[in-house]
Design an enzyme around this catalytic site. Structure first.
Site, short mmCIF file in Angstrom:
data_model
loop_
_atom_site.label_atom_id
_atom_site.label_comp_id
_atom_site.label_asym_id
_atom_site.label_seq_id
_atom_site.Cartn_x
_atom_site.Cartn_y
_atom_site.Cartn_z
N HIS A 169 8.64 -22.58 -1.82
CA HIS A 169 9.66 -21.59 -2.15
C HIS A 169 10.68 -21.60 -1.02
CE1 HIS A 169 7.57 -19.21 0.82
NE2 HIS A 169 6.45 -19.26 0.10
N ARG A 216 1.87 -16.74 -2.98
CA ARG A 216 0.98 -15.87 -3.76
C ARG A 216 1.74 -14.76 -4.51
NH1 ARG A 216 -2.86 -16.97 0.78
NH2 ARG A 216 -4.63 -18.04 -0.16
N HIS A 232 9.55 -21.81 2.62
CA HIS A 232 9.22 -23.15 3.14
C HIS A 232 10.50 -23.92 3.46
CE1 HIS A 232 5.55 -22.44 0.53
NE2 HIS A 232 4.99 -22.76 1.68
#
Ligand code: PAF
Length: 277
Positions: free
Chosen positions: A32, A185, A35
């Site tokens: 995402h 997550r 990163h």
């Protein structure tokens, strides 16, 4: 052109062709924008960018989300096209021909606190895979997110205590427009849970607003009334990870974790504190 390799031998061969400064961004994929801030930072400070994508079984405990952890290598490679020079995406058997490995890295007491108390063995698994990734990629610099603050502290300790020949670079937390810290997550959250999850970033903001007064920050964190299933809310000396009291002056880490539905979420901030102000 982004080159993709999957075995340690291929990785070593590809690494040997890179001259100049090499940066490693270790990831577990499901990339995402958080990163990508690490990858962009790597590009700014190095001549070559290596990204590893590996969901490391050693850092998941029994009953955790290893099996259902989001994996989409094709999408990750599309995201990294042009942004990384070399992607290492091994299978479990490539990384661990013997599982559990005969030799692994164990961290000290720090790995048993906070995240480590809730996820026993987690940081030993992280330290083991990170050591392997450092050995295989021989980076000049490795980039990690500030979001996993305890992981960062442990990897700093790993590099310093074992004299590993690289430097670390920490990149601040990337947040969604609503303030939620970006995490792979987050996709587990329903719309309702996502709303509830904003209590974490609200608490972080409350601590920031109470700085630099140490007592006010401790109060803001202790008085937190958000109705969440908190694992911990801690204010720590950023250099040592020891809990602080009202007499503390210096750089402090406000580190919090909660369960929202079945999902564990982390957040943190670094504040500069002065006692009695
Ligand atoms: O932060 C992560 O994504 C993982 O813990 C890491 C550092 C890639 C090791 O598996």
């Amino acid at each position: 052109m982004t080159k993709v390799v999957t075995t340690p031998d291929e990785l070593r061969a590809a690494r040997a062709e890179l001259t100049g400064k090499v940066a490693l961004v270790p990831t577990m994929g499901a990339l995402h924008d958080g990163h990508m801030t690490l990858v962009r930072r790597a590009r700014e400070i190095a001549d070559h960018v290596i990204v590893s994508i590996f969901v490391n079984p050693l850092q998941f405990g029994p009953g955790e989300d290893f099996e259902r952890y989001p994996r989409d290598l094709e999408a990750d490679l599309a995201t990294l096209a042009g942004a990384a020079d070399l992607v290492f995406a091994p299978e479990v058997a490539d990384m661990y021909p013997v599982l559990p490995p005969r030799v692994s890295v164990t961290c000290g007491e720090i790995a048993t606190l906070f995240e480590g108390a809730i996820r026993p063995g987690h940081f030993d698994g992280v330290a083991t895979v990170v050591t392997k990734l450092f050995t295989l990629t021989a980076p000049d610099v490795a980039i990690f997110g500030q979001k996993d603050a305890q992981q960062l502290f442990i990897i700093r300790s790993l590099v310093e205590d074992l004299n590993l020949p690289l430097t670390l670079e920490a990149v601040p937390i990337a947040r969604a427009d609503d303030g939620l810290a970006l995490s792979s997550r987050n996709i587990y959250l329903s719309a309702e849970e996502r709303k509830a999850a904003l209590a974490l970033s609200r608490l972080v903001r409350a601590a920031e607003a109470a700085a630099p007064n140490t007592a006010a920050v401790l109060r803001a964190v202790a008085d937190n009334r958000a109705d969440l299933d908190w694992d911990y809310t801690a204010v720590l000396d950023h250099r040592t990870f020891a809990q602080i009291d009202e007499s503390f002056s210096g750089e402090a880490l406000v580190m919090i974790a909660a369960r929202v539905g079945g999902t564990r979420l982390l957040d943190n901030t670094i504040v500069h504190l002065r006692a009695g102000e």
